[in-house]
Design a protein around this motif. Structure first.
Motif, PDB file in Angstrom:
ATOM      1  N   SER A  54       0.817  -1.219   0.000  1.00 24.22           N
ATOM      2  CA  SER A  54       0.000   0.000   0.000  1.00 24.22           C
ATOM      3  C   SER A  54       0.847   1.265   0.000  1.00 24.22           C
ATOM      4  O   SER A  54       0.336   2.356  -0.256  1.00 24.22           O
ATOM      5  N   GLY A  55       2.123   1.101   0.312  1.00 29.53           N
ATOM      6  CA  GLY A  55       2.977   2.272   0.456  1.00 29.53           C
ATOM      7  C   GLY A  55       2.929   2.855   1.861  1.00 29.53           C
ATOM      8  O   GLY A  55       3.628   3.818   2.150  1.00 29.53           O
ATOM      9  N   GLY A  56       2.138   2.247   2.717  1.00 23.40           N
ATOM     10  CA  GLY A  56       1.963   2.797   4.054  1.00 23.40           C
ATOM     11  C   GLY A  56       3.114   2.526   4.997  1.00 23.40           C
ATOM     12  O   GLY A  56       3.258   3.213   6.021  1.00 23.40           O
ATOM     13  N   ASN A  57       3.917   1.542   4.676  1.00 23.18           N
ATOM     14  CA  ASN A  57       5.055   1.195   5.520  1.00 23.18           C
ATOM     15  C   ASN A  57       6.329   1.165   4.687  1.00 23.18           C
ATOM     16  O   ASN A  57       6.360   0.569   3.617  1.00 23.18           O
ATOM     17  N   THR A  58       7.347   1.808   5.191  1.00 28.98           N
ATOM     18  CA  THR A  58       8.634   1.835   4.518  1.00 28.98           C
ATOM     19  C   THR A  58       9.737   1.429   5.490  1.00 28.98           C
ATOM     20  O   THR A  58       9.606   1.603   6.704  1.00 28.98           O
ATOM     21  N   TYR A  59      10.804   0.911   4.930  1.00 29.81           N
ATOM     22  CA  TYR A  59      11.903   0.388   5.726  1.00 29.81           C
ATOM     23  C   TYR A  59      13.206   0.785   5.043  1.00 29.81           C
ATOM     24  O   TYR A  59      13.288   0.763   3.804  1.00 29.81           O
ATOM     25  N   TYR A  60      14.213   1.121   5.833  1.00 27.51           N
ATOM     26  CA  TYR A  60      15.475   1.583   5.278  1.00 27.51           C
ATOM     27  C   TYR A  60      16.667   0.965   5.992  1.00 27.51           C
ATOM     28  O   TYR A  60      16.620   0.701   7.197  1.00 27.51           O
ATOM     29  N   ALA A  61      17.735   0.791   5.244  1.00 23.30           N
ATOM     30  CA  ALA A  61      19.014   0.459   5.853  1.00 23.30           C
ATOM     31  C   ALA A  61      19.500   1.691   6.604  1.00 23.30           C
ATOM     32  O   ALA A  61      19.242   2.833   6.202  1.00 23.30           O
ATOM     33  N   SER A  62      20.210   1.461   7.677  1.00 22.20           N
ATOM     34  CA  SER A  62      20.674   2.583   8.493  1.00 22.20           C
ATOM     35  C   SER A  62      21.607   3.495   7.704  1.00 22.20           C
ATOM     36  O   SER A  62      21.678   4.699   7.958  1.00 22.20           O
ATOM     37  N   SER A  63      22.302   2.920   6.728  1.00 19.35           N
ATOM     38  CA  SER A  63      23.277   3.692   5.959  1.00 19.35           C
ATOM     39  C   SER A  63      22.620   4.704   5.017  1.00 19.35           C
ATOM     40  O   SER A  63      23.291   5.628   4.547  1.00 19.35           O
ATOM     41  N   VAL A  64      21.329   4.531   4.734  1.00 17.57           N
ATOM     42  CA  VAL A  64      20.653   5.439   3.792  1.00 17.57           C
ATOM     43  C   VAL A  64      19.502   6.196   4.431  1.00 17.57           C
ATOM     44  O   VAL A  64      18.942   7.109   3.810  1.00 17.57           O
ATOM     45  N   LYS A  65      19.132   5.828   5.642  1.00 17.39           N
ATOM     46  CA  LYS A  65      17.991   6.460   6.290  1.00 17.39           C
ATOM     47  C   LYS A  65      18.224   7.959   6.430  1.00 17.39           C
ATOM     48  O   LYS A  65      19.301   8.392   6.840  1.00 17.39           O
ATOM     49  N   GLY A  66      17.216   8.721   6.039  1.00 15.58           N
ATOM     50  CA  GLY A  66      17.336  10.171   6.088  1.00 15.58           C
ATOM     51  C   GLY A  66      17.863  10.775   4.796  1.00 15.58           C
ATOM     52  O   GLY A  66      17.764  11.988   4.596  1.00 15.58           O
ATOM     53  N   ARG A  67      18.411   9.945   3.929  1.00 14.93           N
ATOM     54  CA  ARG A  67      18.928  10.417   2.634  1.00 14.93           C
ATOM     55  C   ARG A  67      18.127   9.865   1.469  1.00 14.93           C
ATOM     56  O   ARG A  67      17.950  10.553   0.464  1.00 14.93           O
ATOM     57  N   PHE A  68      17.659   8.623   1.585  1.00 18.68           N
ATOM     58  CA  PHE A  68      16.916   7.967   0.513  1.00 18.68           C
ATOM     59  C   PHE A  68      15.445   7.857   0.905  1.00 18.68           C
ATOM     60  O   PHE A  68      15.112   7.699   2.081  1.00 18.68           O
ATOM     61  N   THR A  69      14.583   7.915  -0.113  1.00 15.72           N
ATOM     62  CA  THR A  69      13.150   7.756   0.103  1.00 15.72           C
ATOM     63  C   THR A  69      12.582   6.797  -0.927  1.00 15.72           C
ATOM     64  O   THR A  69      12.748   7.007  -2.133  1.00 15.72           O
ATOM     65  N   ILE A  70      11.922   5.769  -0.455  1.00 20.98           N
ATOM     66  CA  ILE A  70      11.249   4.831  -1.350  1.00 20.98           C
ATOM     67  C   ILE A  70       9.778   5.206  -1.418  1.00 20.98           C
ATOM     68  O   ILE A  70       9.166   5.583  -0.414  1.00 20.98           O
ATOM     69  N   SER A  71       9.209   5.108  -2.613  1.00 18.10           N
ATOM     70  CA  SER A  71       7.795   5.398  -2.794  1.00 18.10           C
ATOM     71  C   SER A  71       7.282   4.548  -3.951  1.00 18.10           C
ATOM     72  O   SER A  71       8.067   3.930  -4.678  1.00 18.10           O
ATOM     73  N   ARG A  72       5.982   4.530  -4.121  1.00 16.06           N
ATOM     74  CA  ARG A  72       5.403   3.740  -5.211  1.00 16.06           C
ATOM     75  C   ARG A  72       4.159   4.414  -5.730  1.00 16.06           C
ATOM     76  O   ARG A  72       3.471   5.146  -5.008  1.00 16.06           O
ATOM     77  N   ASP A  73       3.873   4.143  -6.991  1.00 18.66           N
ATOM     78  CA  ASP A  73       2.658   4.605  -7.640  1.00 18.66           C
ATOM     79  C   ASP A  73       2.000   3.368  -8.229  1.00 18.66           C
ATOM     80  O   ASP A  73       2.403   2.881  -9.290  1.00 18.66           O
ATOM     81  N   ASN A  74       1.005   2.855  -7.542  1.00 16.60           N
ATOM     82  CA  ASN A  74       0.381   1.610  -7.988  1.00 16.60           C
ATOM     83  C   ASN A  74      -0.390   1.781  -9.295  1.00 16.60           C
ATOM     84  O   ASN A  74      -0.578   0.823 -10.040  1.00 16.60           O
ATOM     85  N   ALA A  75      -0.816   2.984  -9.585  1.00 20.11           N
ATOM     86  CA  ALA A  75      -1.508   3.228 -10.854  1.00 20.11           C
ATOM     87  C   ALA A  75      -0.554   3.127 -12.032  1.00 20.11           C
ATOM     88  O   ALA A  75      -0.975   2.832 -13.157  1.00 20.11           O
ATOM     89  N   LYS A  76       0.729   3.355 -11.763  1.00 21.24           N
ATOM     90  CA  LYS A  76       1.744   3.290 -12.824  1.00 21.24           C
ATOM     91  C   LYS A  76       2.605   2.043 -12.725  1.00 21.24           C
ATOM     92  O   LYS A  76       3.569   1.896 -13.492  1.00 21.24           O
ATOM     93  N   ASN A  77       2.295   1.176 -11.775  1.00 20.90           N
ATOM     94  CA  ASN A  77       3.096  -0.045 -11.579  1.00 20.90           C
ATOM     95  C   ASN A  77       4.581   0.275 -11.433  1.00 20.90           C
ATOM     96  O   ASN A  77       5.439  -0.408 -12.014  1.00 20.90           O
ATOM     97  N   THR A  78       4.878   1.301 -10.676  1.00 21.18           N
ATOM     98  CA  THR A  78       6.251   1.775 -10.574  1.00 21.18           C
ATOM     99  C   THR A  78       6.620   2.062  -9.119  1.00 21.18           C
ATOM    100  O   THR A  78       5.807   2.598  -8.356  1.00 21.18           O
ATOM    101  N   VAL A  79       7.840   1.691  -8.784  1.00 24.09           N
ATOM    102  CA  VAL A  79       8.402   2.028  -7.482  1.00 24.09           C
ATOM    103  C   VAL A  79       9.624   2.917  -7.718  1.00 24.09           C
ATOM    104  O   VAL A  79      10.315   2.766  -8.728  1.00 24.09           O
ATOM    105  N   TYR A  80       9.836   3.841  -6.801  1.00 23.00           N
ATOM    106  CA  TYR A  80      10.905   4.821  -6.952  1.00 23.00           C
ATOM    107  C   TYR A  80      11.862   4.768  -5.765  1.00 23.00           C
ATOM    108  O   TYR A  80      11.493   4.366  -4.660  1.00 23.00           O
ATOM    109  N   LEU A  81      13.074   5.212  -6.028  1.00 26.16           N
ATOM    110  CA  LEU A  81      14.039   5.413  -4.956  1.00 26.16           C
ATOM    111  C   LEU A  81      14.684   6.782  -5.178  1.00 26.16           C
ATOM    112  O   LEU A  81      15.482   6.941  -6.092  1.00 26.16           O
ATOM    113  N   GLN A  82      14.280   7.742  -4.369  1.00 28.39           N
ATOM    114  CA  GLN A  82      14.879   9.070  -4.423  1.00 28.39           C
ATOM    115  C   GLN A  82      16.120   9.070  -3.544  1.00 28.39           C
ATOM    116  O   GLN A  82      16.034   8.772  -2.347  1.00 28.39           O
TER     117      GLN A  82
END
Length: 122
Positions: A54-82
């Motif tokens: 659902s995108g409601g829960n996200t999890y990060y490695a400690s080495s990237v937390k605060g710098r990287f953001t994962i998100s998804r758009d289910n209408a586009k069948n796409t996941v992103y990593l900023q």
């Protein structure tokens, strides 16, 4: 057939940003958790981030937390990593993966993309 295709990799300076995308050909994409992993030459594949179906829960490695953001758009069948505030140690091949639930272990994901290279210059 399940297909995951990453894009958005490239060369970035330290402190810069990149956004990775992973387009999935999953009929029920919205039912899958998605993850990002990376592997640098000579190193083991490591978990970067994961997101629930659902995108409601996200999890990060400690080495990237605060710098990287994962998100998804289910209408586009796409996941992103900023990826912001990139560091040379972020240099690796980044792959997306799909599985039944968010997980930190690569073997929990049955479906994988081919990967996209990210190189961060110092």
């Amino acid at each position: 057939q399940v297909q995951l295709v990453e894009s958005g990799g490239g060369l970035a300076p330290a402190g810069g940003s990149l956004r990775l995308s992973c387009a999935a050909s999953l009929l029920t994409f919205s039912s899958y958790a998605m993850g990002w992993f990376r592997q640098a030459p000579g190193k083991e594949r490591e978990f970067v981030a994961a997101i629930s179906w659902s995108g409601g829960n996200t999890y990060y490695a400690s080495s990237v937390k605060g710098r990287f953001t994962i998100s998804r758009d289910n209408a586009k069948n796409t996941v992103y990593l900023q990826m912001n505030s990139l560091k040379p140690e972020d240099t690796a091949a980044y792959s997306c993966a799909a599985g039944e639930a968010p997980a930190y272990t690569y073997y929990s994901y049955p479906f994988w993309g081919q990967g996209t290279q990210v190189t961060v210059s110092s």
